[in-house]
Enzyme design. Structure first.
Site, mmCIF file in Angstrom:
data_model
loop_
_atom_site.group_PDB
_atom_site.id
_atom_site.type_symbol
_atom_site.label_atom_id
_atom_site.label_comp_id
_atom_site.label_asym_id
_atom_site.label_seq_id
_atom_site.Cartn_x
_atom_site.Cartn_y
_atom_site.Cartn_z
ATOM 1 N N GLN A 83 -29.272 -0.698 24.429
ATOM 2 C CA GLN A 83 -27.889 -0.415 24.793
ATOM 3 C C GLN A 83 -27.770 0.959 25.439
ATOM 4 O OE1 GLN A 83 -25.097 -0.872 21.593
ATOM 5 N NE2 GLN A 83 -26.039 -2.738 20.828
ATOM 6 N N GLY A 84 -26.863 1.062 26.387
ATOM 7 C CA GLY A 84 -26.547 2.344 27.004
ATOM 8 C C GLY A 84 -25.055 2.604 26.923
ATOM 9 N N ASN A 132 -16.372 3.105 12.026
ATOM 10 C CA ASN A 132 -15.350 2.442 11.219
ATOM 11 C C ASN A 132 -14.005 3.141 11.313
ATOM 12 O OD1 ASN A 132 -17.374 0.708 10.553
ATOM 13 N ND2 ASN A 132 -17.257 1.032 8.344
ATOM 14 N N GLU A 133 -14.017 4.447 11.603
ATOM 15 C CA GLU A 133 -12.748 5.150 11.800
ATOM 16 C C GLU A 133 -12.015 4.590 13.027
ATOM 17 O OE1 GLU A 133 -15.326 7.557 9.285
ATOM 18 O OE2 GLU A 133 -15.627 6.580 11.208
ATOM 19 N N SER A 151 -23.280 4.967 24.178
ATOM 20 C CA SER A 151 -22.875 6.306 23.753
ATOM 21 C C SER A 151 -23.423 7.396 24.666
ATOM 22 C CB SER A 151 -23.338 6.578 22.320
ATOM 23 O OG SER A 151 -22.758 5.670 21.422
ATOM 24 N N GLU A 153 -20.734 -8.126 19.248
ATOM 25 C CA GLU A 153 -21.411 -7.174 18.373
ATOM 26 C C GLU A 153 -20.693 -7.039 17.039
ATOM 27 O OE1 GLU A 153 -23.394 -2.794 18.912
ATOM 28 O OE2 GLU A 153 -21.463 -3.123 19.867
#
Length: 390
Positions: free
Chosen positions: A125-126, A373-374, A128, A245
């Site tokens: 994955q790219g 989760n925030e 963040s 996801e």
């Protein structure tokens, strides 16, 4: 809720069980966060493909079985019960694969899906970036279209890229409109990691193994036919991937059901010492019930999808539930084991004891990846509960 399977579904379960019994490696593979283990898992992906078990929900012409989601859930239950190897290409087959089928051109499907299914091409994955973690709308890495329109020139940095150390391809979002802000002007691009100008720098996990990496792009040229979806439409494509996801695909309920069963067995094997704390027994029961509740909810979601429904913002509730459940179960396992839990996961004599620490270390990342989760709680508050931003 009482699950009752059809004769065809029971026959399918027996077929899965028999194949796994005949093919799951007798000895566990090395961790896929090591070079040797990565190659072993790549070979396992090829083995699964030979039996058409790599991704059973894919169409038959793409190497799958055209199975429905209920069959996929049955397969996952048997897969985890057989202690089969973890999937090194889960970013590809579970996340990018379904997205390609929805947004990709016919040429892109032919080009990428077979290599993904066979394990020839492993994907990372790219998402963040140093200043854009769960907030993908803050992405600053750029992709500038060449004057002749044949390729993009990519510059920037991605971080916390899972499986990137030995992966072959990266999928991610890049800002193609320098004047744009937030979720506008982003484009979803597939990038071969062997391209000139790319540097991959490993990031050690808590156990010291490089499960993640930083990827640096310095004037990297990528053909325009590696764009998935239209230019500037990356946000819509990425949200489809994020739905897979957080919702169904990345973390099937079988993973947590199997951990819950192991936890019950661990408690029974250590009941005398575990019962010195009366809260332990109740916590084990709660963990088992929570794993079953998550499974039943997933079956309900699968039935809704098969009837034409979609996964919406409720995927955020799933993500919070499974990530925190994973932490709770492995933390409880360590508590039952006491001092023995400190055996290093990869020590030669660690055995199943070491797997609890290994699982606990990995579970710490659960509330962070796939959107913290925030952030998921913000989504729930705004989109499910209708609460104002301020």
């Amino acid at each position: 809720m009482q699950l009752e399977y059809t004769e065809q579904q029971n026959a399918f379960r027996q077929e899965v069980r028999a194949w796994l019994a005949a093919n799951v490696p007798a000895e566990p593979l090395q961790s896929f966060d090591t070079e040797l283990g990565f190659q072993q898992h790549r070979e396992w992906e090829a083995k699964l493909y030979e039996g058409r078990w790599g991704m059973i929900t894919w169409p038959e012409e793409m190497g799958g079985r055209g199975a429905d989601l209920l069959q996929w859930l049955i397969f996952e239950e048997e897969y985890y019960a057989a202690r089969a190897p973890l999937r090194v290409n889960q970013n590809g087959i579970f996340l990018l694969g379904p997205t390609l089928m929805e947004y990709g051109t016919d040429d892109q499907k032919k080009r990428f899906l077979n290599g993904m299914a066979t394990g020839k091409d492993i994907w990372c994955q790219g998402w963040s970036e140093p200043n854009a973690g769960s907030d993908m709308a803050a992405i600053r890495s750029t992709a500038t279209l060449s004057e002749d329109g044949s390729h993009y020139i990519i510059n920037g940095q991605k971080t916390w890229s899972t499986r990137a150390v030995w992966a072959d391809w990266c999928f991610g979002m890049f800002r193609t409109d320098p004047e744009s802000a937030r979720h506008k002007g982003l484009t979803f691009i597939l990038v071969p990691l062997e391209t000139e100008g790319i540097t991959v720098r490993p990031i050690p996990q808590l156990d010291g193994l490089p499960g993640f990496a930083e990827i640096f792009f310095d004037n990297v040229k990528v053909p325009v036919d590696c764009r998935l979806g239209g230019e500037g439409e990356g946000w819509s494509v990425a949200m489809a991937t994020a739905g897979f996801e957080r919702g169904l695909m990345l973390r099937s309920p079988a993973r947590f059901q199997e951990t819950a069963k192991r936890l019950v067995n661990l408690y029974k094997a250590n009941q005398e010492s575990a019962d010195q704390d009366p809260a332990v027994r109740d916590a084990v029961l709660r963990a088992y019930m929570d794993a079953e509740a998550y499974a039943l909810t997933t079956y309900q979601t699968a039935c809704r999808l098969m009837q034409g429904g979609k996964i919406g913002a409720e995927a955020s509730t799933n993500k919070i539930f499974w990530s925190e459940l994973d932490q709770q179960m492995h933390g409880l396992g360590l508590k039952i084991l006491g001092a023995r839990a400190e055996l290093l996961p990869h020590a030669p004599d660690a055995g199943d004891v070491g797997s609890w620490l290994d699982g606990w270390l990995f579970a710490q990342s659960g509330p962070i990846y796939a959107g913290t989760n925030e952030i998921q709680r913000n989504i729930i508050a705004e989109r499910l509960l209708g609460m104002p931003r301020k």
